[in-house]
Design a protein around this motif. Structure first.
Motif, mmCIF file in Angstrom:
data_model
loop_
_atom_site.group_PDB
_atom_site.id
_atom_site.type_symbol
_atom_site.label_atom_id
_atom_site.label_comp_id
_atom_site.label_asym_id
_atom_site.label_seq_id
_atom_site.Cartn_x
_atom_site.Cartn_y
_atom_site.Cartn_z
ATOM 1 N N GLN A 64 0.786 -1.241 0.007
ATOM 2 C CA GLN A 64 -0.077 -0.231 -0.022
ATOM 3 C C GLN A 64 0.928 1.273 0.100
ATOM 4 O OE1 GLN A 64 -2.624 -0.607 3.396
ATOM 5 N NE2 GLN A 64 -3.950 -1.825 2.517
ATOM 6 N N THR A 65 2.042 1.131 0.757
ATOM 7 C CA THR A 65 2.881 2.524 0.895
ATOM 8 C C THR A 65 3.453 2.563 -0.705
ATOM 9 O OG1 THR A 65 3.354 1.899 3.341
ATOM 10 C CG2 THR A 65 5.025 3.255 2.154
ATOM 11 N N LYS A 66 3.946 1.461 -1.198
ATOM 12 C CA LYS A 66 4.580 1.626 -2.539
ATOM 13 C C LYS A 66 3.616 2.051 -3.474
ATOM 14 C CE LYS A 66 6.890 -1.137 -6.023
ATOM 15 N NZ LYS A 66 6.380 -0.226 -6.927
ATOM 16 N N ALA A 67 2.511 1.759 -3.315
ATOM 17 C CA ALA A 67 1.403 2.359 -4.409
ATOM 18 C C ALA A 67 1.191 3.809 -4.022
ATOM 19 C CB ALA A 67 -0.044 1.523 -4.428
ATOM 20 N N MET A 68 1.029 4.306 -2.795
ATOM 21 C CA MET A 68 0.932 5.515 -2.217
ATOM 22 C C MET A 68 2.271 6.420 -2.867
ATOM 23 S SD MET A 68 1.569 8.285 -0.308
ATOM 24 C CE MET A 68 2.323 7.579 0.958
ATOM 25 N N THR A 69 3.185 6.071 -2.815
ATOM 26 C CA THR A 69 4.358 6.527 -3.120
ATOM 27 C C THR A 69 4.572 6.657 -4.740
ATOM 28 O OG1 THR A 69 5.648 5.695 -1.136
ATOM 29 C CG2 THR A 69 7.074 6.413 -3.032
ATOM 30 N N ASP A 70 4.251 5.632 -5.388
ATOM 31 C CA ASP A 70 4.244 5.874 -6.892
ATOM 32 C C ASP A 70 3.262 6.951 -7.283
ATOM 33 O OD1 ASP A 70 6.078 3.590 -6.966
ATOM 34 O OD2 ASP A 70 4.776 2.119 -7.486
ATOM 35 N N LYS A 71 1.913 7.137 -6.756
ATOM 36 C CA LYS A 71 1.030 7.959 -7.049
ATOM 37 C C LYS A 71 1.278 9.346 -6.767
ATOM 38 C CE LYS A 71 -2.956 9.103 -8.501
ATOM 39 N NZ LYS A 71 -3.219 9.255 -9.996
ATOM 40 N N LEU A 72 2.164 9.245 -5.518
ATOM 41 C CA LEU A 72 2.763 10.691 -5.155
ATOM 42 C C LEU A 72 3.591 11.442 -6.388
ATOM 43 C CD1 LEU A 72 2.225 12.379 -2.585
ATOM 44 C CD2 LEU A 72 4.396 11.408 -1.704
ATOM 45 N N LYS A 73 4.667 10.269 -6.705
ATOM 46 C CA LYS A 73 5.594 10.829 -7.791
ATOM 47 C C LYS A 73 5.157 11.016 -8.942
ATOM 48 C CE LYS A 73 9.486 8.676 -10.335
ATOM 49 N NZ LYS A 73 10.399 7.494 -10.674
ATOM 50 N N GLU A 74 4.141 10.221 -9.353
ATOM 51 C CA GLU A 74 3.512 10.684 -10.506
ATOM 52 C C GLU A 74 2.795 12.009 -10.737
ATOM 53 O OE1 GLU A 74 -0.595 9.300 -12.536
ATOM 54 O OE2 GLU A 74 0.572 7.654 -12.053
ATOM 55 N N ASN A 75 2.195 12.423 -9.492
ATOM 56 C CA ASN A 75 1.414 13.528 -9.399
ATOM 57 C C ASN A 75 2.526 14.939 -9.168
ATOM 58 O OD1 ASN A 75 -1.018 12.353 -9.182
ATOM 59 N ND2 ASN A 75 -1.178 12.521 -7.237
ATOM 60 N N TYR A 76 3.673 14.739 -8.208
ATOM 61 C CA TYR A 76 4.389 15.772 -8.275
ATOM 62 C C TYR A 76 5.425 16.045 -9.609
ATOM 63 C CZ TYR A 76 3.010 17.115 -3.645
ATOM 64 O OH TYR A 76 2.455 17.793 -2.449
#
Length: 154
Positions: A64-76
């Motif tokens: 879950q943390t990895k998926a959230m981090t990937d989404k954060l990276k994509e957004n920023y």
């Protein structure tokens, strides 16, 4: 400024509204064309939980943390590109203390400035729970800009 022809800025990000405010504030008030922007997010540390919860649950939390981090990276990275910074870098080092990972990363990339948001915790809460921004501010060897959203409800 280092001997390079650019100025390295490490901007700390997470999934909070404070982080979004800090990113926008940096873009509007600090960023210059010769700045090299490094976005950094230190994911939750789940390493010690293996002693108290089943390994399958730890694995689930890590995923879950990895998926959230990937989404954060994509957004920023996308937001940076939309603001004329197509070459922003994104790092997500893992470690127990986020403040320590931020400082280590800033040293590694020879940053001239660290920009971090503040959740505006009260003194008592900060005393017991600690504050990443306070720790970065007090342990960094480079200037730190702590950005607090004055309109945020605390």
């Amino acid at each position: 400024m280092s001997s390079k022809d650019h100025f390295v800025v490490v901007l700390c990000v997470d999934s909070s509204e404070y982080s979004e405010f800090t990113f926008k504030w940096y873009i509007n008030h600090v960023h210059r064309p010769n700045n090299e922007l490094h976005l950094i997010h230190v994911p939750e540390y789940w390493g010690d939980l293996g002693r108290v919860i089943p390994p399958t649950k730890v694995h689930e939390l890590v995923e879950q943390t990895k998926a959230m981090t990937d989404k954060l990276k994509e957004n920023y990275v996308q937001w940076a590109s939309q603001h004329g910074i197509p070459d922003a870098k994104f790092a997500h080092p893992h470690g127990h203390d986020a403040w320590h990972e931020i400082i280590k990363y800033a040293e590694k990339v020879e940053a001239g400035l660290i920009v971090i948001g503040s959740r505006g915790q009260g003194k008592l809460r900060r005393t017991f729970l600690g504050s990443v921004s306070d720790s970065v501010l007090h342990h960094s060897h480079v200037p730190v800009l702590v950005c607090r959203n004055k309109d945020a409800v605390v």
